[in-house]
Design an enzyme around this catalytic site. Structure first.
Site, PDB file in Angstrom:
ATOM      1  N   THR A  28      55.339  20.711  22.988  1.00 35.95           N
ATOM      2  CA  THR A  28      56.852  20.519  22.897  1.00 35.95           C
ATOM      3  C   THR A  28      57.054  20.322  24.698  1.00 35.95           C
ATOM      4  O   THR A  28      56.842  21.090  25.268  1.00 35.95           O
ATOM      5  CB  THR A  28      57.390  21.665  22.287  1.00 35.95           C
ATOM      6  OG1 THR A  28      57.001  21.888  21.099  1.00 35.95           O
ATOM      7  CG2 THR A  28      58.986  21.315  22.121  1.00 35.95           C
ATOM      8  N   LYS A 140      47.932  26.296  21.003  1.00 37.42           N
ATOM      9  CA  LYS A 140      48.911  25.855  20.365  1.00 37.42           C
ATOM     10  C   LYS A 140      48.901  25.344  19.067  1.00 37.42           C
ATOM     11  O   LYS A 140      49.023  23.969  18.823  1.00 37.42           O
ATOM     12  CB  LYS A 140      49.928  25.121  21.007  1.00 37.42           C
ATOM     13  CG  LYS A 140      51.698  25.577  20.717  1.00 37.42           C
ATOM     14  CD  LYS A 140      52.557  25.057  21.679  1.00 37.42           C
ATOM     15  CE  LYS A 140      54.143  25.582  21.171  1.00 37.42           C
ATOM     16  NZ  LYS A 140      54.953  25.359  22.405  1.00 37.42           N
ATOM     17  N   GLU A 173      53.051  37.960  25.105  1.00 29.06           N
ATOM     18  CA  GLU A 173      54.184  36.992  25.385  1.00 29.06           C
ATOM     19  C   GLU A 173      55.287  37.228  24.430  1.00 29.06           C
ATOM     20  O   GLU A 173      55.707  38.584  24.102  1.00 29.06           O
ATOM     21  CB  GLU A 173      53.631  35.704  24.670  1.00 29.06           C
ATOM     22  CG  GLU A 173      53.247  35.906  23.327  1.00 29.06           C
ATOM     23  CD  GLU A 173      52.586  34.440  22.691  1.00 29.06           C
ATOM     24  OE1 GLU A 173      52.001  33.687  23.698  1.00 29.06           O
ATOM     25  OE2 GLU A 173      52.175  34.196  21.517  1.00 29.06           O
TER      26      GLU A 173
END
Length: 269
Positions: A28, A140, A173
């Protein structure tokens, strides 16, 4: 808008591996003034993920051109790219897939990041841990059920972002961001060799801090490590960097590292 294999459409084959098994990866990117920020890094991320997932995607020049073209049409906002193994077969085997699928989409920039930068983000501890898997750590990939559950729990709180541990209890995270904390000149970030996503902005920040007086250390650290921090930051490619002002009873007002990084991360190219 959506672009699937070069065509403006929003229909995907029902037997595409992205929908059947989450068999793919994505990135993204932030679009500013008609340009994809850190375009080369996003392409490199996708290429590395495809190699690790054994997805035989080869049309990197075409993909780069499509990303650039969509960004020029959008001017400002978000560009998402998904690569799947393609359509074909019924079971887990991907041997029937001979053409990977590329999906590009654009959307508006998240409006709430401006408030976070001004006020500082608040964090809440997620009850959902990330499973440790060194084979997929850092990627990802399209299997995001952990993040979906983390987000669902976050929406039941008043916090802006979730602080996420792995299944061994180490800081890892946030739901959609990477984590840094500063103690003096030492800047810590969780190791991501067992769980988590090695974000584009995380990589960029570590690279920019490497030649400075700050010492960047990747660590396995417990939640209690944040109690010793002078400053806490979160980042992703869209934010791109945001100060944290509170987690539970802990508050941080220092902005030294944030003020250094913010202008660099706003225009990273």
């Amino acid at each position: 808008m959506f672009l699937i294999n070069g065509l403006e459409q929003n229909t995907l084959a029902v037997n595409d591996r992205a929908t059947q098994f989450g068999d793919g990866c994505f990135t993204t990117a932030r679009v500013v003034d008609g340009r994809v920020q850190l375009l080369d890094a996003h392409l490199a991320r996708l290429q590395s993920a495809c190699e690790r997932l054994a997805i035989p995607f080869e049309r990197w020049s075409t993909l780069g051109d499509e990303m650039t073209s969509l960004a020029q049409r959008q001017q400002t906002g978000v560009l998402k790219v998904i690569l799947s193994r393609g359509a074909g077969g019924r079971g887990y085997s991907g041997s029937a897939c001979d053409t990977p699928t590329r999906i590009l989409s654009t959307s508006a920039a998240p409006a709430h990041y401006a408030r976070w930068k001004e006020e500082g983000a608040t964090l809440a501890l997620s009850p959902v841990p990330l499973g440790r898997n060194p084979y997929l750590a850092g990627l990802k990939h399209l299997n995001r059920l952990e993040q979906v559950l983390i987000r669902s729990h976050l929406e039941q709180t008043n916090a802006d972002e979730a602080l996420v541990l792995d299944s061994d209890g180490w800081l890892t995270e946030c739901c959609a961001a990477n984590l840094f904390w500063r103690c003096g000149q030492d800047v810590y970030t969780p190791r991501l060799d067992q769980a988590g996503v090695n974000g584009i902005m995380r990589q960029y920040i570590m690279k920019r801090l490497a030649p400075t007086a700050y010492r960047v250390v990747e660590v396995n650290a417990p939640l209690s490590a944040l109690a010793q921090a002078d400053e806490v930051l979160i980042c992703n490619a869209l934010m791109p960097v945001v100060p944290v002002q509170r987690y539970a009873e802990q508050q941080w007002s220092a902005r030294e590292l944030y003020r250094y990084l913010a202008p660099l991360c706003e225009s990273p190219d």
